[in-house]
Design a protein around this motif. Structure first.
Motif, PDB file in Angstrom:
ATOM      1  N   LEU A  30     -55.190  24.653  12.287  1.00  0.00           N
ATOM      2  CA  LEU A  30     -55.051  24.851  10.845  1.00  0.00           C
ATOM      3  C   LEU A  30     -54.783  26.314  10.511  1.00  0.00           C
ATOM      4  N   GLY A  31     -53.874  26.912  11.280  1.00  0.00           N
ATOM      5  CA  GLY A  31     -53.357  28.211  10.883  1.00  0.00           C
ATOM      6  C   GLY A  31     -52.422  28.017   9.704  1.00  0.00           C
ATOM      7  N   LEU A  32     -51.558  28.989   9.441  1.00  0.00           N
ATOM      8  CA  LEU A  32     -50.661  28.892   8.294  1.00  0.00           C
ATOM      9  C   LEU A  32     -49.761  27.669   8.405  1.00  0.00           C
ATOM     10  N   MET A  33     -49.104  27.486   9.558  1.00  0.00           N
ATOM     11  CA  MET A  33     -48.211  26.343   9.732  1.00  0.00           C
ATOM     12  C   MET A  33     -48.989  25.039   9.809  1.00  0.00           C
ATOM     13  N   GLY A  34     -50.101  25.027  10.538  1.00  0.00           N
ATOM     14  CA  GLY A  34     -50.916  23.820  10.635  1.00  0.00           C
ATOM     15  C   GLY A  34     -51.432  23.369   9.286  1.00  0.00           C
ATOM     16  N   SER A  35     -51.832  24.321   8.453  1.00  0.00           N
ATOM     17  CA  SER A  35     -52.301  23.992   7.101  1.00  0.00           C
ATOM     18  C   SER A  35     -51.168  23.428   6.254  1.00  0.00           C
ATOM     19  N   SER A  36     -49.974  23.975   6.428  1.00  0.00           N
ATOM     20  CA  SER A  36     -48.809  23.514   5.683  1.00  0.00           C
ATOM     21  C   SER A  36     -48.431  22.087   6.100  1.00  0.00           C
ATOM     22  N   ILE A  37     -48.533  21.808   7.402  1.00  0.00           N
ATOM     23  CA  ILE A  37     -48.255  20.462   7.908  1.00  0.00           C
ATOM     24  C   ILE A  37     -49.276  19.470   7.354  1.00  0.00           C
ATOM     25  N   ALA A  38     -50.546  19.827   7.406  1.00  0.00           N
ATOM     26  CA  ALA A  38     -51.597  18.953   6.869  1.00  0.00           C
ATOM     27  C   ALA A  38     -51.367  18.692   5.390  1.00  0.00           C
ATOM     28  N   THR A  39     -50.934  19.715   4.656  1.00  0.00           N
ATOM     29  CA  THR A  39     -50.647  19.567   3.227  1.00  0.00           C
ATOM     30  C   THR A  39     -49.547  18.542   2.994  1.00  0.00           C
ATOM     31  N   CYS A  40     -48.470  18.630   3.763  1.00  0.00           N
ATOM     32  CA  CYS A  40     -47.349  17.704   3.634  1.00  0.00           C
ATOM     33  C   CYS A  40     -47.816  16.270   3.827  1.00  0.00           C
ATOM     34  N   ILE A  41     -48.621  16.044   4.854  1.00  0.00           N
ATOM     35  CA  ILE A  41     -49.054  14.681   5.177  1.00  0.00           C
ATOM     36  C   ILE A  41     -50.041  14.168   4.133  1.00  0.00           C
ATOM     37  N   LEU A  42     -50.937  15.026   3.688  1.00  0.00           N
ATOM     38  CA  LEU A  42     -51.869  14.648   2.615  1.00  0.00           C
ATOM     39  C   LEU A  42     -51.108  14.288   1.343  1.00  0.00           C
ATOM     40  N   ALA A  43     -50.114  15.108   0.998  1.00  0.00           N
ATOM     41  CA  ALA A  43     -49.353  14.887  -0.231  1.00  0.00           C
ATOM     42  C   ALA A  43     -48.584  13.575  -0.186  1.00  0.00           C
ATOM     43  N   ALA A  44     -48.270  13.105   1.029  1.00  0.00           N
ATOM     44  CA  ALA A  44     -47.557  11.837   1.185  1.00  0.00           C
ATOM     45  C   ALA A  44     -48.494  10.634   1.101  1.00  0.00           C
ATOM     46  N   GLY A  45     -49.789  10.903   0.924  1.00  0.00           N
ATOM     47  CA  GLY A  45     -50.734   9.821   0.699  1.00  0.00           C
ATOM     48  C   GLY A  45     -51.592   9.417   1.878  1.00  0.00           C
ATOM     49  N   HIS A  46     -51.488  10.147   2.982  1.00  0.00           N
ATOM     50  CA  HIS A  46     -52.276   9.814   4.167  1.00  0.00           C
ATOM     51  C   HIS A  46     -53.647  10.499   4.139  1.00  0.00           C
ATOM     52  N   GLU A  47     -54.596   9.863   4.791  1.00  0.00           N
ATOM     53  CA  GLU A  47     -55.834  10.551   5.139  1.00  0.00           C
ATOM     54  C   GLU A  47     -55.558  11.346   6.407  1.00  0.00           C
ATOM     55  N   VAL A  48     -56.152  12.544   6.514  1.00  0.00           N
ATOM     56  CA  VAL A  48     -55.862  13.437   7.632  1.00  0.00           C
ATOM     57  C   VAL A  48     -57.163  13.915   8.267  1.00  0.00           C
ATOM     58  N   THR A  49     -57.192  13.869   9.600  1.00  0.00           N
ATOM     59  CA  THR A  49     -58.281  14.474  10.367  1.00  0.00           C
ATOM     60  C   THR A  49     -57.707  15.657  11.133  1.00  0.00           C
ATOM     61  N   SER A  50     -58.215  16.844  10.874  1.00  0.00           N
ATOM     62  CA  SER A  50     -57.690  18.050  11.506  1.00  0.00           C
ATOM     63  C   SER A  50     -58.701  18.619  12.487  1.00  0.00           C
ATOM     64  N   LEU A  51     -58.258  18.785  13.723  1.00  0.00           N
ATOM     65  CA  LEU A  51     -59.099  19.366  14.782  1.00  0.00           C
ATOM     66  C   LEU A  51     -58.870  20.872  14.836  1.00  0.00           C
ATOM     67  N   VAL A  52     -59.949  21.643  14.787  1.00  0.00           N
ATOM     68  CA  VAL A  52     -59.858  23.102  14.881  1.00  0.00           C
ATOM     69  C   VAL A  52     -60.706  23.583  16.064  1.00  0.00           C
ATOM     70  N   LYS A  53     -60.372  24.758  16.545  1.00  0.00           N
ATOM     71  CA  LYS A  53     -61.100  25.333  17.681  1.00  0.00           C
ATOM     72  C   LYS A  53     -62.457  25.862  17.253  1.00  0.00           C
ATOM     73  N   ASP A  54     -62.512  26.424  16.055  1.00  0.00           N
ATOM     74  CA  ASP A  54     -63.728  27.062  15.555  1.00  0.00           C
ATOM     75  C   ASP A  54     -64.032  26.519  14.165  1.00  0.00           C
ATOM     76  N   ILE A  55     -65.165  25.902  13.996  1.00  0.00           N
ATOM     77  CA  ILE A  55     -65.532  25.286  12.719  1.00  0.00           C
ATOM     78  C   ILE A  55     -65.649  26.315  11.598  1.00  0.00           C
ATOM     79  N   ALA A  56     -65.757  27.594  11.977  1.00  0.00           N
ATOM     80  CA  ALA A  56     -65.806  28.657  10.962  1.00  0.00           C
ATOM     81  C   ALA A  56     -64.485  28.772  10.201  1.00  0.00           C
TER      82      ALA A  56
END
Length: 324
Positions: free
Chosen positions: A12-38
């Motif tokens: 969920l860096g800049l590009m990863g966040s942008s990708i997640a946004t696109c998929i969310l906006a299309a109506g999907h539920e999204v689970t995002s895996l990150v290396k650091d929960i912080a």
């Protein structure tokens, strides 16, 4: 596969966040895996801001606050179990990407699709050593991923075309206009063509034919004028094919074919230049003008999307029957 399945993402860096946004906006539920929960608070703010932009531009019907409730961020790979599609968007490192895929293979179905948002690494290289390499594809997005219509879906040596076609259909439901690469090649379509252009741009500047400003000005007002309307082959159809052959025969022998990076670029990078992100690049910036350029680029990205959507790409034709 156009139903609203839950999609997984990794990074969920800049590009990863942008990708997640696109998929969310299309109506999907999204689970995002990150290396650091912080990373969670910053990523949520970033994605909410992107969703708010989409809402303001009329590209999102629901409220941003309601949409972001469909996002789960986790540092546990097992939370991606049961997902039919997982899209990885981490650093461009073969080793790091393979670690992600190997971890995913312990929890997801053998037929679940793994997509890599790589811009240059051959997909065939990323497939090596996987239990089910046929379901790994390259899914190349453009920044900002939640605005642009661009996507390239790339088959590696071991990819099954069935999975690629499923991603193409899914991407179209996200508002993308995807291209399919049936064979793997480094750089894919746009990067190979863009870097050939960049090589010639540096050749003109470094050899004193034109300044950075003049090269930019010419391309903005010629290539930049027509490229959103038509790709190079359509443009040649529109403007007369035969003349291009004559120019190719004369010009191709004189174009740069150097295999080394430009000295000018090496010096800039060695001097710490990153572009507008640190207000140091080919042009001079203050922190204020750099921020203004970033804002203008976002505004332009929305405007160019709206312009492109006004003009159909296929009129009375079927891409499958195209002869070129």
């Amino acid at each position: 596969m156009t139903e609203k399945i839950r999609i997984g993402t990794v990074g969920l860096g800049l590009m990863g966040s942008s990708i997640a946004t696109c998929i969310l906006a299309a109506g999907h539920e999204v689970t995002s895996l990150v290396k650091d929960i912080a990373e969670v608070p910053g990523a949520r703010v970033r994605i909410l801001n992107f969703l708010t932009e989409l809402k303001e531009e009329g590209l999102l019907s629901e409220s941003p606050q309601a949409v972001i409730e469909k996002l789960i961020i986790t540092d546990q790979v097992q939370d991606l179990a049961g997902h039919e599609v997982v899209i990885e968007s981490i650093i461009e490192s073969v080793d790091e990407k393979k670690k992600v895929y190997q971890a995913l293979e312990t929890v997801i179905s053998p037929t679940a699709i793994i997509g890599s948002n790589t811009s240059a690494i051959p997909v065939s290289v990323l497939q090596q050593g996987l239990q089910n390499p046929e379901r790994l594809l390259g899914i190349h997005w453009a920044e900002p991923a939640h605005i642009t219509r661009f996507m390239e879906v790339i088959c590696g040596k071991d990819s099954d075309i069935i999975y690629a076609k499923k991603i193409i259909a899914l991407a179209e439901s996200w508002g993308k206009e995807p291209s399919l690469l049936r064979k793997d090649i480094r750089g894919f379509i746009t990067n190979r063509i863009m870097y050939a252009m960049l090589r010639e741009a540096f050749n003109l500047v470094e050899n004193g034919y034109a300044t950075v400003e003049d090269v930019d000005r010419s391309l903005r007002n010629d290539l930049g004028y027509w490229i959103t309307f038509a790709g190079p082959f359509r443009f040649m159809d529109l403007t007369g094919i035969s003349a291009y052959l004559t120019v190719m025969q004369d010009l191709f022998p004189e174009l740069s074919n150097t295999a080394v990076a430009p000295t000018m670029m090496e010096k800039l990078v060695a001097d710490g230049a990153k572009g507008v992100s640190n207000a140091k690049g080919f042009y001079s910036y203050t922190p204020e003008t750099a921020a203004q350029w970033e804002k203008l680029f976002t505004e332009f990205s929305y405007d160019i999307r709206k312009l492109a959507e006004k003009y159909p790409q296929n009129i009375g034709e079927d891409l499958k029957s195209a002869t070129h």
